[in-house]
Design a protein around this motif. Structure first.
Motif, PDB file in Angstrom:
ATOM      1  N   UNK A   1       0.842  -1.194   0.000  1.00 63.77           N
ATOM      2  CA  UNK A   1       0.000   0.000   0.000  1.00 63.77           C
ATOM      3  C   UNK A   1       0.879   1.247   0.000  1.00 63.77           C
ATOM      4  N   UNK A   2       0.718   2.153  -0.975  1.00 64.52           N
ATOM      5  CA  UNK A   2       1.489   3.408  -0.943  1.00 64.52           C
ATOM      6  C   UNK A   2       1.102   4.227   0.286  1.00 64.52           C
ATOM      7  N   UNK A   3       2.052   4.890   0.911  1.00 62.98           N
ATOM      8  CA  UNK A   3       1.749   5.580   2.173  1.00 62.98           C
ATOM      9  C   UNK A   3       0.887   6.828   2.010  1.00 62.98           C
ATOM     10  N   UNK A   4       1.020   7.535   0.880  1.00 58.49           N
ATOM     11  CA  UNK A   4       0.304   8.810   0.711  1.00 58.49           C
ATOM     12  C   UNK A   4      -0.873   8.716  -0.234  1.00 58.49           C
ATOM     13  N   UNK A   5      -0.949   7.665  -0.998  1.00 62.03           N
ATOM     14  CA  UNK A   5      -2.064   7.528  -1.932  1.00 62.03           C
ATOM     15  C   UNK A   5      -3.104   6.584  -1.344  1.00 62.03           C
ATOM     16  N   UNK A   6      -4.224   6.513  -2.025  1.00 61.40           N
ATOM     17  CA  UNK A   6      -5.348   5.662  -1.592  1.00 61.40           C
ATOM     18  C   UNK A   6      -5.828   6.033  -0.192  1.00 61.40           C
TER      19      UNK A   6
ATOM     20  N   UNK B   1      -6.641   9.418  10.555  1.00 65.55           N
ATOM     21  CA  UNK B   1      -7.767  10.341  10.443  1.00 65.55           C
ATOM     22  C   UNK B   1      -8.006  10.750   8.997  1.00 65.55           C
ATOM     23  N   UNK B   2      -6.946  10.732   8.183  1.00 66.30           N
ATOM     24  CA  UNK B   2      -7.078  11.052   6.767  1.00 66.30           C
ATOM     25  C   UNK B   2      -7.431   9.841   5.918  1.00 66.30           C
ATOM     26  N   UNK B   3      -7.619   8.693   6.540  1.00 72.54           N
ATOM     27  CA  UNK B   3      -7.978   7.489   5.810  1.00 72.54           C
ATOM     28  C   UNK B   3      -6.803   6.764   5.195  1.00 72.54           C
ATOM     29  N   UNK B   4      -5.574   7.024   5.676  1.00 70.57           N
ATOM     30  CA  UNK B   4      -4.385   6.354   5.156  1.00 70.57           C
ATOM     31  C   UNK B   4      -4.094   5.096   5.970  1.00 70.57           C
ATOM     32  N   UNK B   5      -3.476   4.143   5.322  1.00 68.66           N
ATOM     33  CA  UNK B   5      -3.150   2.876   5.982  1.00 68.66           C
ATOM     34  C   UNK B   5      -2.045   3.097   7.013  1.00 68.66           C
ATOM     35  N   UNK B   6      -2.293   2.726   8.263  1.00 67.17           N
ATOM     36  CA  UNK B   6      -1.310   2.935   9.339  1.00 67.17           C
ATOM     37  C   UNK B   6      -0.082   2.066   9.128  1.00 67.17           C
TER      38      UNK B   6
END
Length: 330
Positions: A85-90, A110-115
């Motif tokens: 999973x890209x850290x800043x996309x998706x 909180x921004x919906x990014x994968x931890x």
């Protein structure tokens, strides 16, 4: 008189013949010769580093820290092995503060990014700052401390006073002040942060190196090298510094964890790495607003930071015990 002497001789012969002296010698097969006091001259002589390695291999503290550091290095060098999973996309707001989901075992920010992706990719930045800052203070602080300790006199006086000036400035406070300068504000990246940390972190290494060099410079092997015509710089490089590295390596190992914490602290304050750079400090800073609603967003980068710093501190403690001959005797 002659008769008395003859009587005494006769009495002596009689006594000797009456009480013969017997010597009992055991058979050689019953008392085999053991090599209790023998010494072999084969093989290389034992050294401090060889004895330290033998001691380290038996220390659970070293083995645990080595495994943790190896795992951290693998994560930093090969993040694709742990997440695709890209850290800043998706980053979808629909997943804001979401819990674990298939393919996202640690949940979402909180921004919906994968931890998981952010923690994995943040390892590289945090570890890069720590490693290169440690190398920088080793080169600068080690060189200044070695010159001051070996030559002494006015060289020691000048370098020691310069080190005292920088040593009086706390690392974090000095970095906070310098990072506010326009140049660093416009060029906030990993390398500018490394330069700032090196600028305020070298005095401790310089002091340790100076003390170790002063202890070694008057050793017999250094005097022998100088008497054979070795120049002062050659004696310093070839004989003094290699034998004064043990305490320096211990302090440098512990300082590596300190620099990682310093980077995370500056990033948490919003003046370290820019927000678009993945780092544990930036993740903790971003997750502080959702601490109550989604504590996992701050827990996982904090746990990664704590384990990394703890592993280097444990390694430093193990090295200190192994490289200290007095500690090995105890």
């Amino acid at each position: 008189m002659p008769e008395l002497e003859n009587n005494l001789k006769t009495a002596g012969r009689v006594k000797t013949s009456a009480y013969p002296i017997e010597h009992y010698v055991a058979d050689i097969e019953e008392t085999p010769v053991r090599a209790t006091d023998s010494a072999t001259a084969e093989g290389a002589p034992s050294s401090l580093w060889r004895e330290a390695w033998r001691s380290l291999r038996r220390q659970p503290l070293f083995l645990i820290s080595a495994v943790l550091i190896l795992a951290i290095l693998v994560v930093a060098l090969f993040p694709g092995l742990f997440t695709n999973e890209p850290p800043n996309s998706n980053c979808l707001l629909a997943n804001s503060d979401g819990g674990p989901a298939p393919g996202h075992p640690l949940g979402f920010t909180q921004q919906g990014c994968d931890i998981l992706s952010r923690v994995v990719h943040g390892t590289q930045s945090s570890l890069t700052v720590g490693l290169f800052a440690t190398l920088g203070v080793l080169v600068i602080g080690g060189l200044i401390g070695a010159l001051a300790g070996f030559f002494g006199g006015w060289v020691d006086a000048i370098l020691a006073r310069v080190g005292d000036i920088f040593f009086a400035l706390p690392l974090i406070l000095g970095a906070i002040v310098v990072v506010q300068l326009p140049f660093f504000q416009q060029n906030r990246n990993v390398w500018t942060l490394v330069v700032i940390l090196v600028s305020f972190g070298w005095p401790q290494i310089a002091r340790i190196t100076r003390a170790a060099v002063i202890e070694v410079r008057n050793a017999d092997f250094v005097m022998a090298a100088r008497s054979l015509g070795v120049s002062p710089m050659s004696a310093l490089v070839k004989h003094v510094i290699p034998n004064a590295l043990a305490p320096v390596i211990v302090i440098a190992t512990i300082s590596l964890g300190t620099f990682i914490v310093a980077e995370s602290t500056l990033s948490f304050l919003g003046i370290g790495l820019p927000p678009d750079v993945m780092s544990w400090g930036n993740d903790i800073f971003s997750a502080k607003s959702s601490l109550r609603s989604n504590p996992s967003a701050i827990f996982w980068p904090g746990l990664a930071l704590s384990l990394t710093v703890l592993s280097f501190i444990m390694l430093g403690d193990a090295l200190r015990d192994a490289l200290d001959p007095k500690a090995r005797k105890r």
